[in-house]
Design an enzyme around this catalytic site. Structure first.
Site, PDB file in Angstrom:
ATOM      1  N   TYR A 106     -29.683   3.468   2.335  1.00 18.19           N
ATOM      2  CA  TYR A 106     -29.875   3.207   0.909  1.00 18.19           C
ATOM      3  C   TYR A 106     -29.202   1.908   0.505  1.00 18.19           C
ATOM      4  O   TYR A 106     -28.444   1.316   1.266  1.00 18.19           O
ATOM      5  CB  TYR A 106     -29.357   4.377   0.070  1.00 18.19           C
ATOM      6  CG  TYR A 106     -27.839   4.463  -0.042  1.00 18.19           C
ATOM      7  CD1 TYR A 106     -27.063   4.835   1.043  1.00 18.19           C
ATOM      8  CD2 TYR A 106     -27.191   4.150  -1.236  1.00 18.19           C
ATOM      9  CE1 TYR A 106     -25.672   4.905   0.942  1.00 18.19           C
ATOM     10  CE2 TYR A 106     -25.809   4.228  -1.349  1.00 18.19           C
ATOM     11  CZ  TYR A 106     -25.058   4.599  -0.245  1.00 18.19           C
ATOM     12  OH  TYR A 106     -23.691   4.658  -0.359  1.00 18.19           O
ATOM     13  N   ARG A 163     -38.865  19.907  12.241  1.00 18.48           N
ATOM     14  CA  ARG A 163     -37.449  19.665  12.510  1.00 18.48           C
ATOM     15  C   ARG A 163     -37.177  19.513  14.005  1.00 18.48           C
ATOM     16  O   ARG A 163     -37.391  20.442  14.784  1.00 18.48           O
ATOM     17  CB  ARG A 163     -36.584  20.795  11.938  1.00 18.48           C
ATOM     18  CG  ARG A 163     -35.090  20.489  12.052  1.00 18.48           C
ATOM     19  CD  ARG A 163     -34.213  21.591  11.497  1.00 18.48           C
ATOM     20  NE  ARG A 163     -32.809  21.224  11.607  1.00 18.48           N
ATOM     21  CZ  ARG A 163     -32.096  21.317  12.734  1.00 18.48           C
ATOM     22  NH1 ARG A 163     -32.642  21.789  13.828  1.00 18.48           N
ATOM     23  NH2 ARG A 163     -30.829  20.941  12.765  1.00 18.48           N
ATOM     24  N   HIS A 197     -34.323  16.837  16.346  1.00 14.93           N
ATOM     25  CA  HIS A 197     -33.382  15.724  16.204  1.00 14.93           C
ATOM     26  C   HIS A 197     -34.012  14.392  16.618  1.00 14.93           C
ATOM     27  O   HIS A 197     -33.809  13.370  15.971  1.00 14.93           O
ATOM     28  CB  HIS A 197     -32.126  15.958  17.049  1.00 14.93           C
ATOM     29  CG  HIS A 197     -31.242  17.053  16.523  1.00 14.93           C
ATOM     30  ND1 HIS A 197     -31.693  18.326  16.295  1.00 14.93           N
ATOM     31  CD2 HIS A 197     -29.936  17.049  16.189  1.00 14.93           C
ATOM     32  CE1 HIS A 197     -30.699  19.063  15.843  1.00 14.93           C
ATOM     33  NE2 HIS A 197     -29.618  18.320  15.769  1.00 14.93           N
ATOM     34  N   LYS A 202     -25.384   1.509   5.855  1.00 15.33           N
ATOM     35  CA  LYS A 202     -25.288   2.183   4.550  1.00 15.33           C
ATOM     36  C   LYS A 202     -26.184   3.419   4.596  1.00 15.33           C
ATOM     37  O   LYS A 202     -27.301   3.439   4.076  1.00 15.33           O
ATOM     38  CB  LYS A 202     -25.684   1.210   3.421  1.00 15.33           C
ATOM     39  CG  LYS A 202     -25.128   1.622   2.051  1.00 15.33           C
ATOM     40  CD  LYS A 202     -25.168   0.460   1.094  1.00 15.33           C
ATOM     41  CE  LYS A 202     -24.878   0.857  -0.358  1.00 15.33           C
ATOM     42  NZ  LYS A 202     -23.581   1.443  -0.609  1.00 15.33           N
ATOM     43  N   GLU A 211     -11.356   0.696   4.550  1.00 13.80           N
ATOM     44  CA  GLU A 211     -11.898   0.481   3.198  1.00 13.80           C
ATOM     45  C   GLU A 211     -11.527   1.697   2.366  1.00 13.80           C
ATOM     46  O   GLU A 211     -10.557   2.385   2.690  1.00 13.80           O
ATOM     47  CB  GLU A 211     -13.409   0.238   3.261  1.00 13.80           C
ATOM     48  CG  GLU A 211     -14.178   1.352   3.956  1.00 13.80           C
ATOM     49  CD  GLU A 211     -15.687   1.126   3.993  1.00 13.80           C
ATOM     50  OE1 GLU A 211     -16.201   0.296   3.248  1.00 13.80           O
ATOM     51  OE2 GLU A 211     -16.358   1.837   4.765  1.00 13.80           O
ATOM     52  N   LEU A 252     -18.165  -0.895   5.416  1.00 13.59           N
ATOM     53  CA  LEU A 252     -19.444  -1.343   4.858  1.00 13.59           C
ATOM     54  C   LEU A 252     -19.284  -2.804   4.431  1.00 13.59           C
ATOM     55  O   LEU A 252     -18.306  -3.134   3.745  1.00 13.59           O
ATOM     56  CB  LEU A 252     -19.829  -0.496   3.647  1.00 13.59           C
ATOM     57  CG  LEU A 252     -21.208  -0.869   3.123  1.00 13.59           C
ATOM     58  CD1 LEU A 252     -22.281  -0.209   3.959  1.00 13.59           C
ATOM     59  CD2 LEU A 252     -21.372  -0.501   1.665  1.00 13.59           C
TER      60      LEU A 252
HETATM   61  N1  PMP Z   1     -17.605   0.623   1.019  1.00  7.13           N
HETATM   62  C1  PMP Z   1     -18.239   1.793   0.777  1.00  7.13           C
HETATM   63  C2  PMP Z   1     -17.946   2.962   1.658  1.00  7.13           C
HETATM   64  C3  PMP Z   1     -19.157   1.891  -0.287  1.00  7.13           C
HETATM   65  O1  PMP Z   1     -19.803   3.052  -0.518  1.00  7.13           O
HETATM   66  C4  PMP Z   1     -19.395   0.761  -1.105  1.00  7.13           C
HETATM   67  C5  PMP Z   1     -20.425   0.790  -2.211  1.00  7.13           C
HETATM   68  N2  PMP Z   1     -20.339   1.844  -3.059  1.00  7.13           N
HETATM   69  C6  PMP Z   1     -18.687  -0.426  -0.844  1.00  7.13           C
HETATM   70  C7  PMP Z   1     -17.817  -0.460   0.245  1.00  7.13           C
HETATM   71  C8  PMP Z   1     -18.876  -1.647  -1.702  1.00  7.13           C
HETATM   72  O2  PMP Z   1     -20.128  -2.243  -1.476  1.00  7.13           O
HETATM   73  P1  PMP Z   1     -20.838  -3.122  -2.614  1.00  7.13           P
HETATM   74  O3  PMP Z   1     -19.850  -4.179  -3.005  1.00  7.13           O
HETATM   75  O4  PMP Z   1     -22.022  -3.673  -1.946  1.00  7.13           O
HETATM   76  O5  PMP Z   1     -21.143  -2.199  -3.744  1.00  7.13           O
END
Ligand code: PMP
Length: 286
Positions: free
Chosen positions: A33, A100, A102, A147, A179, A203
């Site tokens: 997403y 279903r 995997h 993502k 993060e 991410l």
């Molecule tokens: N890390 C994670 C785990 C996230 O879910 C998000 C976005 N919600 C971010 C970092 C930040 O990404 P962005 O600046 O693209 O929103």
């Protein structure tokens, strides 16, 4: 939430949108997403979001169902059909509907879903006073650069914060800062802005990139490198960044004040610069 959504080729009211229960997004969390903020009805950093979408699709071996031009048109149409100047556009691609199993189905058609909600950025009190965060061990998988809609790890971690009235859960893996449950993390120590490197453990945030771009342009002292848990706990400032949180100061970490317990000088500067950056981008002709 605004009313009109896009599902597999058609726009419709949200309450008319249906997907079959055998959709692999539902059964396996097999999909990816994006969340794209739109200011004054204009998607922010669309090209970068589409690059990240392609990276996520490649990461799960799923063909992109649309060209960038098609995504752009869909996004604009969705924004137009929904009310509100500032919107948060959510888009999701799953591996579609199949018996279903995997292993991937041979003949499949991606499910494509998009919706819009009003964009809510942090209230002024949070910007002025900062917010609290807790910490946890990062127990997610090793493809956090994808993502993925499989967000159970992130949901469990975010709920830990919600349980104690905190805004975020900041994560450490093997003694290093990765993060937070739904945002990237920056640390300030002795006037230097520290950022964990982009790798498979985080991410690659679009906001992270914007913040670093501004920091370099304005000659902040910046180091992109591994940050230890101890450095994080002894930081003068901690920020979280995301498309909806923008840049937000963490002023309490695990019930202890960060620095002097108030948003720091560098945060204040970056927050102002970020708002200016957004305004400048939105002023440029589409
Ligand atoms: N890390 C994670 C785990 C996230 O879910 C998000 C976005 N919600 C971010 C970092 C930040 O990404 P962005 O600046 O693209 O929103």
């Amino acid at each position: 939430m605004s009313d009109m959504v896009y599902l597999n080729g058609a726009f419709m009211p949200l309450d008319e949108a249906r997907i079959p229960v055998l959709d692999r997004g539902f059964i396996f969390g097999d999909g990816v997403y994006e969340v794209v903020p739109a200011y004054s009805r204009r998607p922010f950093r669309m090209a970068e979001h589409l690059v990240r979408l392609q990276h996520s699709l490649d990461g799960i071996r799923l063909a992109n169902p649309h060209t960038d031009a098609e995504w752009t048109t869909l996004m604009h149409d969705l924004i137009t059909k929904n009310g509100g100047e500032d919107q948060s556009i959510y888009l999701q691609v799953t591996r579609g509907v199949a018996k279903r199993d995997h292993a991937f189905p041979k003949d499949m058609k991606q499910t494509v879903f998009m919706m819009s909600s009003p964009l809510t950025t942090p209230p002024q009190t949070q910007i002025d006073n900062g917010v609290s965060a807790i910490t946890a061990s990062d127990f997610r998988w090793l493809k956090c650069d994808v993502k993925s809609v499989s967000l159970l790890g992130n949901c469990l971690l975010r709920q830990m914060a919600a349980d104690v009235g905190a805004v975020e859960t900041i994560l450490f893996r093997d003694g290093k800062l990765t993060e937070a449950s739904a945002s990237n993390v920056f640390v300030v120590k002795d006037g230097v802005l520290l950022a964990p490197p982009k790798n498979n453990l985080v991410l690659p945030g679009i906001t992270y990139d914007v913040v670093l771009e501004i920091a370099h342009a304005r000659e902040f002292e910046v180091e992109v490198r591994e940050i230890s848990e101890a450095e994080t706990r002894n930081a003068d400032e901690i920020w979280v960044t995301s498309s909806t949180k923008e840049v937000l100061a963490i002023t309490t970490l695990d019930d202890k004040p960060v620095g002097d317990g108030a948003p720091g000088m560098l945060f204040k500067r970056m927050h102002t610069l970020y708002q200016e950056f957004k305004r400048d981008v939105m002023r440029k002709p589409a």
